[in-house]
Design a protein around this motif. Structure first.
Motif, PDB file in Angstrom:
ATOM      1  N   GLN A 153       0.096  12.387   6.094  1.00 37.91           N
ATOM      2  CA  GLN A 153      -1.074  11.822   5.430  1.00 37.91           C
ATOM      3  C   GLN A 153      -0.693  11.347   4.029  1.00 37.91           C
ATOM      4  N   LEU A 154      -0.965  10.084   3.764  1.00 43.44           N
ATOM      5  CA  LEU A 154      -0.612   9.508   2.471  1.00 43.44           C
ATOM      6  C   LEU A 154      -1.765   9.670   1.484  1.00 43.44           C
ATOM      7  N   PRO A 155      -1.457   9.795   0.205  1.00 46.61           N
ATOM      8  CA  PRO A 155      -2.509  10.024  -0.790  1.00 46.61           C
ATOM      9  C   PRO A 155      -3.345   8.777  -1.033  1.00 46.61           C
ATOM     10  N   ALA A 156      -4.479   8.969  -1.674  1.00 49.71           N
ATOM     11  CA  ALA A 156      -5.357   7.850  -2.013  1.00 49.71           C
ATOM     12  C   ALA A 156      -4.583   6.831  -2.836  1.00 49.71           C
ATOM     13  N   GLY A 157      -4.797   5.550  -2.527  1.00 53.53           N
ATOM     14  CA  GLY A 157      -4.134   4.485  -3.265  1.00 53.53           C
ATOM     15  C   GLY A 157      -2.822   4.040  -2.668  1.00 53.53           C
ATOM     16  N   ALA A 158      -2.325   4.754  -1.651  1.00 52.38           N
ATOM     17  CA  ALA A 158      -1.069   4.342  -1.015  1.00 52.38           C
ATOM     18  C   ALA A 158      -1.288   3.030  -0.270  1.00 52.38           C
ATOM     19  N   GLY A 159      -0.341   2.155  -0.347  1.00 53.10           N
ATOM     20  CA  GLY A 159      -0.478   0.863   0.307  1.00 53.10           C
ATOM     21  C   GLY A 159       0.192   0.830   1.661  1.00 53.10           C
ATOM     22  N   THR A 160       0.589  -0.360   2.071  1.00 52.46           N
ATOM     23  CA  THR A 160       1.265  -0.538   3.346  1.00 52.46           C
ATOM     24  C   THR A 160       2.649   0.098   3.294  1.00 52.46           C
ATOM     25  N   PRO A 161       3.028   0.912   4.290  1.00 53.59           N
ATOM     26  CA  PRO A 161       4.389   1.464   4.296  1.00 53.59           C
ATOM     27  C   PRO A 161       5.422   0.341   4.235  1.00 53.59           C
ATOM     28  N   GLY A 162       6.389   0.462   3.334  1.00 50.19           N
ATOM     29  CA  GLY A 162       7.378  -0.586   3.145  1.00 50.19           C
ATOM     30  C   GLY A 162       8.432  -0.614   4.234  1.00 50.19           C
ATOM     31  N   SER A 163       9.249  -1.657   4.216  1.00 45.61           N
ATOM     32  CA  SER A 163      10.277  -1.832   5.245  1.00 45.61           C
ATOM     33  C   SER A 163      11.298  -0.705   5.210  1.00 45.61           C
ATOM     34  N   HIS A 164      11.616  -0.201   3.998  1.00 44.32           N
ATOM     35  CA  HIS A 164      12.572   0.901   3.896  1.00 44.32           C
ATOM     36  C   HIS A 164      12.005   2.155   4.559  1.00 44.32           C
ATOM     37  N   THR A 165      10.709   2.346   4.410  1.00 42.46           N
ATOM     38  CA  THR A 165      10.052   3.485   5.046  1.00 42.46           C
ATOM     39  C   THR A 165      10.128   3.362   6.561  1.00 42.46           C
ATOM     40  N   ILE A 166       9.761   2.197   7.074  1.00 37.64           N
ATOM     41  CA  ILE A 166       9.700   1.988   8.521  1.00 37.64           C
ATOM     42  C   ILE A 166      11.070   2.148   9.172  1.00 37.64           C
TER      43      ILE A 166
END
Length: 386
Positions: A153-166
């Motif tokens: 679960q990502l915190p409030a305000g987190a945006g789209t997961p980036g390519s490095h994350t994926i």
């Protein structure tokens, strides 16, 4: 859409974006969880630390197994309590991502909805936003009997997961899946070794799943239970009263946590002076892996007379006090001293002191010897028939 979210670590991108320290920490926690089921909660924390999440929850795909079976980080404990208490698990929009997770191993909210829908949908606004959360990353975990998701679960305000994350998610999934396979093998071996303490020539031993169904039986149990076991391992007793009592007993033993004290043993009358006795013993918490369906042991035997309360039989045999007898049952069934103290509502040091008295009175020198005594003592007020 909001800004891209990167993995915790430096900015070099790719796998280097995860700090070596955090990766080693996750590896250590996974190794520990293979041996001790209670450590999966630490794995949740380690996953959140690597991904920059607020916390992680291990959630079964099957709605019927949610609730008490969910394992979660303390940081999102309140959010997950709301998820269960207010029935959000029955309205989980993210269930639509399950097929995606099975196909490619992971998914995010953005595989399902766009930012505009998130701003309008009750799941995001009435549940997640009010709990200080936003989007999630879901990693598919295949297990025995059911599929699970590691929901970061990502915190409030987190945006789209980036390519490095994926690009790192497949490797994370492989790491978790390897640990799960090892944990399943260790759980099966550990449960069978633990259950062997209850075996005897007069006892049938059956391993129960979290739904109270029989997973595996020894030869004695097959002989005693053959007329009563239906398809899928369900036990069907012809006596309605005994059937209700057995359902209550197995449900209490397989619950998370097990109900304490457990209901008394169940007697099924087969003929005048001839009974079939059923007793259930919950698995110790260290053996109850989320990835294993096993939850309790059912001990079945023939009895010539009514069954006494187990702690009474122990107390009479070894001159234990009632509190010592109850503690001996907990410890003898594989429960740790600390966990047994919690179940009895006493301090850890008090439990240790009573355990010393139990060892002195029974002659046992260690927990395995006490388990053998507990398993061998007749829990009936009369003789047992083979």
């Amino acid at each position: 859409m909001g800004p891209e979210m990167q993995f915790a670590g430096d900015r070099r991108g790719g796998w280097a974006n995860v700090s070596e320290g955090r990766w080693q920490h996750l590896t250590r926690e996974l190794d520990a969880a293979v041996l001790d089921a209670s450590r999966w909660k630490n794995v949740c924390d380690a996953l959140a630390a690597i991904t920059g999440g607020a916390g992680t929850a291990l959630i079964p795909f099957d709605r019927n197994h949610r609730g008490a079976w969910i394992i979660k980080s303390d940081a999102i404990g309140g959010l997950m309590e709301t998820y269960v208490r207010d029935g959000w698990y029955k309205r989980d929009l993210r269930e639509a991502a399950w097929p995606i997770m099975r196909r490619k191993g992971f998914a995010t909210d953005f595989d399902l909805v766009d930012q505009d829908m998130m701003c309008r949908h009750p799941y995001y606004q009435d549940f997640l936003a009010r709990g200080g959360a936003s989007t999630f990353i879901g990693i598919h975990i295949p297990t025995q009997g059911d599929d699970w998701v590691a929901a970061i679960q990502l915190p409030a305000g987190a945006g789209t997961p980036g390519s490095h994350t994926i690009e790192l998610l497949p490797r994370l999934r492989t790491k978790i899946a390897d640990a799960v396979r090892s944990a399943q093998a260790m759980a099966a071996s550990g449960v069978e070794n633990w259950a062997s303490f209850f075996e005897g020539t007069d006892r049938g031993i059956a391993l129960l799943t979290r739904d109270g169904q029989i997973n595996k039986m020894n030869a004695a149990a097959e002989r005693l239970l053959m007329p009563f076991v239906g398809r899928g391992g369900e036990i069907k007793l012809g006596d309605p009263k005994a059937a209700r009592q057995l359902t209550d007993l197995t449900g209490a033993a397989c619950a998370v946590p097990p109900r304490s004290p457990l209901p008394p043993p169940v007697l099924l009358s087969l003929a005048p002076g001839k009974f079939l006795s059923f007793e259930a013993v919950p698995l110790p918490s260290g053996l109850r892996h989320f990835c294993s369906d096993l939850a309790a042991v059912l001990v079945v035997r023939m009895a010539a007379t009514a069954v006494a309360e187990p702690h009474i039989a122990l107390a009479e045999r070894f001159r234990l006090t009632p509190s010592e007898a109850r503690l001996a049952l907990h410890i003898g069934s594989g429960t740790s001293v600390r966990e047994a103290a919690g179940r009895e509502g006493i301090a850890f040091e008090t439990a240790r002191s009573r355990l010393k008295a139990i060892y002195a009175k029974t002659g046992a020198r260690r927990q395995s010897e006490l388990a053998l005594l507990v398993s061998k003592i007749g829990r009936t007020t009369g003789d047992l028939a083979g």
